[in-house]
Design a protein around this motif. Sequence first.
Motif, PDB file in Angstrom:
ATOM      1  N   THR A   6      94.110 -20.232  12.855  1.00  0.00           N
ATOM      2  CA  THR A   6      92.666 -20.042  12.870  1.00  0.00           C
ATOM      3  C   THR A   6      92.345 -18.993  13.923  1.00  0.00           C
ATOM      4  O   THR A   6      91.816 -19.285  14.986  1.00  0.00           O
ATOM      5  CB  THR A   6      91.926 -21.360  13.172  1.00  0.00           C
ATOM      6  N   GLN A   7      92.679 -17.768  13.610  1.00  0.00           N
ATOM      7  CA  GLN A   7      92.587 -16.665  14.562  1.00  0.00           C
ATOM      8  C   GLN A   7      91.134 -16.232  14.748  1.00  0.00           C
ATOM      9  O   GLN A   7      90.416 -15.988  13.792  1.00  0.00           O
ATOM     10  CB  GLN A   7      93.423 -15.499  14.034  1.00  0.00           C
ATOM     11  N   ALA A  12      92.813 -11.682  17.950  1.00  0.00           N
ATOM     12  CA  ALA A  12      93.332 -10.672  17.032  1.00  0.00           C
ATOM     13  C   ALA A  12      94.246  -9.675  17.730  1.00  0.00           C
ATOM     14  O   ALA A  12      95.156  -9.135  17.116  1.00  0.00           O
ATOM     15  CB  ALA A  12      92.182  -9.948  16.339  1.00  0.00           C
ATOM     16  N   SER A  13      94.048  -9.432  19.009  1.00  0.00           N
ATOM     17  CA  SER A  13      94.898  -8.490  19.718  1.00  0.00           C
ATOM     18  C   SER A  13      96.257  -9.091  20.065  1.00  0.00           C
ATOM     19  O   SER A  13      97.175  -8.374  20.442  1.00  0.00           O
ATOM     20  CB  SER A  13      94.206  -8.006  20.990  1.00  0.00           C
ATOM     21  N   ASP A  14      96.411 -10.383  19.938  1.00  0.00           N
ATOM     22  CA  ASP A  14      97.676 -11.062  20.228  1.00  0.00           C
ATOM     23  C   ASP A  14      98.080 -11.883  19.003  1.00  0.00           C
ATOM     24  O   ASP A  14      97.646 -13.016  18.833  1.00  0.00           O
ATOM     25  CB  ASP A  14      97.517 -11.961  21.452  1.00  0.00           C
ATOM     26  N   GLN A  47     101.696 -11.143  27.893  1.00  0.00           N
ATOM     27  CA  GLN A  47     100.813 -10.021  27.574  1.00  0.00           C
ATOM     28  C   GLN A  47     100.943  -9.562  26.118  1.00  0.00           C
ATOM     29  O   GLN A  47     101.116  -8.382  25.835  1.00  0.00           O
ATOM     30  CB  GLN A  47     101.073  -8.865  28.526  1.00  0.00           C
ATOM     31  N   GLY A  48     100.895 -10.513  25.202  1.00  0.00           N
ATOM     32  CA  GLY A  48     100.909 -10.179  23.783  1.00  0.00           C
ATOM     33  C   GLY A  48     102.274  -9.864  23.204  1.00  0.00           C
ATOM     34  O   GLY A  48     102.382  -9.439  22.062  1.00  0.00           O
TER      35      GLY A  48
END
Length: 71
Positions: A6-7, A12-14, A47-48
């Motif tokens: 459930t983004q 969204a950046s990760d 950091q992603g």
Amino acid sequence: MTVENTQTESQASDPFTYLYPYEFALLTTFRKNGLAVPTAMWFAHDQGKLYMVTSATVGKIKRIRNNGHVY
């Protein structure tokens, strides 16, 4: 186990956010004949980025060298 992704917009950046509650992920590599080989692997995130560490001589690394397609 089913994990629902459930983004939200902030996530969204990760793309790995849904994995963070867990300690292991299933890495699936493929043999030369196309047979899938799933392997549970411990991972860390920062950091992603998702990090998995293993020896350079294990089967999964040999399979990745032969076929970079993984799930």
